[in-house]
Design an enzyme around this catalytic site. Structure first.
Site, PDB file in Angstrom:
ATOM      1  N   SER A  79       4.264 -13.037  33.133  1.00 27.88           N
ATOM      2  CA  SER A  79       5.188 -13.085  34.180  1.00 27.88           C
ATOM      3  C   SER A  79       5.492 -14.434  34.633  1.00 27.88           C
ATOM      4  O   SER A  79       6.594 -14.883  34.959  1.00 27.88           O
ATOM      5  CB  SER A  79       5.289 -12.124  35.411  1.00 27.88           C
ATOM      6  OG  SER A  79       3.791 -12.520  35.911  1.00 27.88           O
ATOM      7  N   GLU A 128      -1.694  -9.254   4.400  1.00 25.99           N
ATOM      8  CA  GLU A 128      -1.277  -9.553   5.815  1.00 25.99           C
ATOM      9  C   GLU A 128      -2.794  -9.684   6.553  1.00 25.99           C
ATOM     10  O   GLU A 128      -2.943 -10.293   7.462  1.00 25.99           O
ATOM     11  CB  GLU A 128      -0.562  -8.510   6.613  1.00 25.99           C
ATOM     12  CG  GLU A 128      -1.212  -7.341   6.938  1.00 25.99           C
ATOM     13  CD  GLU A 128      -1.002  -6.118   5.706  1.00 25.99           C
ATOM     14  OE1 GLU A 128      -0.693  -6.724   4.643  1.00 25.99           O
ATOM     15  OE2 GLU A 128      -1.209  -4.958   6.047  1.00 25.99           O
ATOM     16  N   SER A 147       2.967 -11.499  38.361  1.00 24.02           N
ATOM     17  CA  SER A 147       1.768 -11.065  38.712  1.00 24.02           C
ATOM     18  C   SER A 147       0.609 -11.881  38.779  1.00 24.02           C
ATOM     19  O   SER A 147      -0.379 -11.747  39.246  1.00 24.02           O
ATOM     20  CB  SER A 147       1.521  -9.982  37.611  1.00 24.02           C
ATOM     21  OG  SER A 147       1.345 -10.773  36.285  1.00 24.02           O
ATOM     22  N   GLY A 148       0.824 -13.144  38.127  1.00 26.33           N
ATOM     23  CA  GLY A 148       0.112 -14.141  38.151  1.00 26.33           C
ATOM     24  C   GLY A 148      -0.583 -14.066  36.662  1.00 26.33           C
ATOM     25  O   GLY A 148      -1.295 -15.179  36.401  1.00 26.33           O
ATOM     26  N   GLY A 149      -0.336 -13.394  35.715  1.00 31.83           N
ATOM     27  CA  GLY A 149      -0.768 -13.522  34.369  1.00 31.83           C
ATOM     28  C   GLY A 149       0.154 -14.320  33.866  1.00 31.83           C
ATOM     29  O   GLY A 149       1.247 -14.882  34.059  1.00 31.83           O
ATOM     30  N   VAL A 150      -0.191 -14.535  32.541  1.00 28.90           N
ATOM     31  CA  VAL A 150       0.581 -15.492  31.480  1.00 28.90           C
ATOM     32  C   VAL A 150       2.004 -15.076  31.656  1.00 28.90           C
ATOM     33  O   VAL A 150       3.049 -15.975  31.643  1.00 28.90           O
ATOM     34  CB  VAL A 150       0.005 -15.428  30.286  1.00 28.90           C
ATOM     35  CG1 VAL A 150       0.516 -16.607  29.135  1.00 28.90           C
ATOM     36  CG2 VAL A 150      -1.465 -15.863  30.326  1.00 28.90           C
ATOM     37  N   CYS A 157       0.813  -1.299   0.006  1.00 31.26           N
ATOM     38  CA  CYS A 157      -0.075  -0.119  -0.129  1.00 31.26           C
ATOM     39  C   CYS A 157       0.842   1.179  -0.030  1.00 31.26           C
ATOM     40  O   CYS A 157       1.619   1.474  -0.795  1.00 31.26           O
ATOM     41  CB  CYS A 157      -0.856  -0.106   1.146  1.00 31.26           C
ATOM     42  SG  CYS A 157      -2.306   1.132   1.047  1.00 31.26           S
ATOM     43  N   HIS A 185      -3.517  -5.372   0.930  1.00 32.04           N
ATOM     44  CA  HIS A 185      -2.939  -5.941   2.121  1.00 32.04           C
ATOM     45  C   HIS A 185      -2.879  -7.439   2.447  1.00 32.04           C
ATOM     46  O   HIS A 185      -4.087  -7.943   2.631  1.00 32.04           O
ATOM     47  CB  HIS A 185      -3.638  -5.181   3.208  1.00 32.04           C
ATOM     48  CG  HIS A 185      -3.352  -3.778   3.468  1.00 32.04           C
ATOM     49  ND1 HIS A 185      -2.307  -3.229   4.198  1.00 32.04           N
ATOM     50  CD2 HIS A 185      -4.083  -2.646   2.854  1.00 32.04           C
ATOM     51  CE1 HIS A 185      -2.305  -1.999   4.191  1.00 32.04           C
ATOM     52  NE2 HIS A 185      -3.568  -1.709   3.284  1.00 32.04           N
TER      53      HIS A 185
END
Ligand code: XMP
Length: 564
Positions: free
Chosen positions: A258, A201, A253-256, A87, A199
């Site tokens: 960390s 993608e 932190s408990g998240g994916v 583009c 595009h």
């Protein structure tokens, strides 16, 4: 490892280009479109581990003929690497090479057919009619053939442009035309310059991945060396060199992110070196602390410091209603407790601090990757005195900083992180405090935790409808896995209802479920009504303090994903 550089000129889909290339197994890096292309970036000094094989120029909301349109380092045209302009990227190349780009009478947006004109190609001799082409450089003619092998004779492309090429620069030739009559595929006769007006993608572009593969593998000759197994080995080698035998501290932190960062440290360093600290703020999801603790212990964590600080957080939040005031209070307390507890651990000054920073976090905080984002909410976990001090000393390690979120999940699975943790939806640092509108109390946290757990449990046991949303490539997955992020929000409103024969005056709960690529923009998940009705009934039947359930139907923008 072979690498493709993506020059970001500000298009919404730049990151998607990077993703598609990585999904093919080739490492890609997105850098601002006007970055000076030093030897280090191009690795033409041959010292770095990566070998740049090609450059993709992204789209842009700007026009090449205005001063807002970013200009790439002109070295791209002489460095000998193959270029693919998408583009604006194509318009940029044409403009820089002396061609003309002008506004369309009417902006084109959406699905538009493209026809390939192979007669222009000197790759297929039987069709070659143009003597200019026959005379052109044969190296390039081979590349043209390799590129065109990625195209169907006609297909539906995805376009979004207000400008078009009106005069092709010297040497450029049109190989594909849109149904609306504009150049759609353009290639240089003698130089490795390739351009697409559409595009590839975007998932709506038919055969888009094949076209990108033709460039990456065919034209650039890149080898697919980007695997998570290889990534683990790279991290191992780089940590061995940087960290040696020093201790490393990671705040979980408990998240994916960390948790996977913790797992990666445990996998690549000696477990005795790795100190993991987790604060139970009381603002966590149901059973979060238990799940994370079990997952990390299973991975061999020896020094897992769990800090119980629920009371301190609830005390700090008392009487606060304004979202930024709540965020600030939480951020400040995080820092206070962090300093106190780290001092208590007594780790030596030589200790490194690890962070679960992702590639996309670097983009969001504008640290020179891709485009800069505006500060919409103060994400408290971006910095702290400890982080700043360690950064000054050069003692920060960010072992996930080359990865996108779903690559982190893939990595987590490979190194044995529990599925329950790996597939977890993102969770904000300030936790339930930004999902309880107004003042936060222990009672409200407990109600929200229970209601949220019912919602999530229901999503996990329900299958996503087979007419999955457009562009989704997942098949037969649970609603939970189809949805990018889902959670419940407790509103500061009570409403009247009946339970049995008794008047009930319960809280109102809002459900939120969105689909997104990276959290920067989001669409509302279009639930089948039946699922919503059943989930609502189960929540009001089992969480006694909830009297009414609503579904949030706002996309981002204009709303944000979290409510505060
Ligand atoms: P918003 O609400 O800004 O959220 O549209 C985008 C994504 O970021 C998460 N989020 C946070 N994550 N600390 C975090 O680590 C925060 O302070 C924070 N605030 C929002 C949100 O859950 C969503 O995934």
């Amino acid at each position: 490892m072979d690498k493709i550089i993506v020059l970001d000129f500000g298009s919404q889909t730049t990151q998607l280009i990077g993703r598609r290339v990585r999904d093919m197994g080739v490492y890609s890096e997105v850098i601002p479109g006007d970055t000076p292309l030093t030897d280090e970036i191009l690795n033409s000094n041959g010292k770095g581990p990566d070998k740049v094989r090609g450059i993709i120029l992204s789209g842009s909301p700007e026009s090449v003929y205005t001063k807002e349109g970013a200009v790439p380092d002109q070295k791209i045209y002489t460095c000998g690497l193959p270029l693919l302009g998408i583009c604006y990227g194509l318009q940029r190349m044409n403009h820089d090479q002396g061609g003309k780009v002008e506004p369309l009478p009417k902006r084109e947006y959406g699905r538009i057919g493209v026809k390939i004109n192979n007669k222009n190609s000197n790759a297929d001799d039987s069709n070659t009619t143009n003597s200019d082409v026959k005379n052109s450089n044969t190296v390039n003619s081979n590349l043209v053939a390799l590129f065109l092998a990625g195209f169907a004779p006609s297909f539906t492309a995805w376009m979004s442009h207000g400008d078009t090429l009106t005069t092709l620069a010297d040497g450029f030739r049109e190989y594909g035309i849109s149904d609306t009559g504009y150049p759609a595929v353009v290639i240089h006769d003698t130089k490795p310059y390739f351009g697409l007006q559409f595009h590839p993608e975007v998932t709506h572009c038919e055969g888009g991945t094949k076209i990108l593969s033709a460039f990456v593998f065919g034209v650039c000759g890149a080898a697919a060396g980007w695997t998570m197994e290889q990534y683990v080995e790279e991290v191992r080698a780089s940590l061995a060199k940087r960290v040696g035998d020093n201790p490393v501290l990671l705040l979980i932190s408990g998240g994916v992110d960390s948790t996977v960062a913790g797992a990666l440290l445990l996998k690549t360093l000696k477990s005795d070196q790795v100190h993991l600290m987790y604060m139970d703020t009381g603002l966590m999801r149901k059973d979060e602390t238990k799940t994370v603790k079990a997952a990390l212990e299973k991975l061999g964590a020896r020094h897992l410091h769990i800090i119980q600080c629920e009371e301190e957080f609830l005390e700090a939040l008392k009487g606060l209603e304004e979202p930024e005031a709540k965020r600030r209070a939480i951020g400040d307390l995080f820092i206070t407790i962090q300093e106190r507890e780290v001092a208590r651990l007594g780790l030596p000054d030589s200790c490194f601090l690890a962070q679960g920073t992702l590639y996309t976090d670097l983009i969001e905080s504008g640290k020179g990757v891709g485009k800069k984002a505006h500060l919409i909410k103060s994400h408290h976990n971006v910095g702290s005195p400890l982080v700043d001090a360690k950064r000054k000393l050069g003692r920060i390690i960010e072992p996930l900083d080359k990865l996108y979120k779903d690559e982190v999940r893939r990595l987590g699975r490979i190194i044995g992180v529990d599925e329950e943790v790996v597939r977890r939806h993102p969770f904000p640092g300030p936790g339930l405090a930004v999902r309880i509108i107004g003042e936060v109390t222990k009672e409200k946290c407990d109600i929200l935790r229970d209601a949220d757990a019912v919602f999530i449990e229901e999503l996990k046991r329900r299958r996503a409808p087979s007419i999955a949303r457009e562009g989704s490539y997942k098949q037969d997955v649970s609603l939970y896995d189809e949805i990018w992020q889902a959670f419940a929000v407790l509103l500061p409103i009570r409403s009247v209802g009946v339970a049995g024969d008794v008047r009930k005056y319960g809280w109102v709960l809002a459900l939120r479920a969105i689909v997104s690529a990276d959290g920067m923009t989001a669409d509302v998940y279009p639930f089948p009504t039946k699922d919503l009705l059943e989930i609502s009934t189960r929540i009001t039947n089992t969480v006694k303090d909830i009297g009414r359930v609503t579904y949030d139907i706002s996309s981002k923008p204009p709303a944000t994903i979290e409510w505060e």
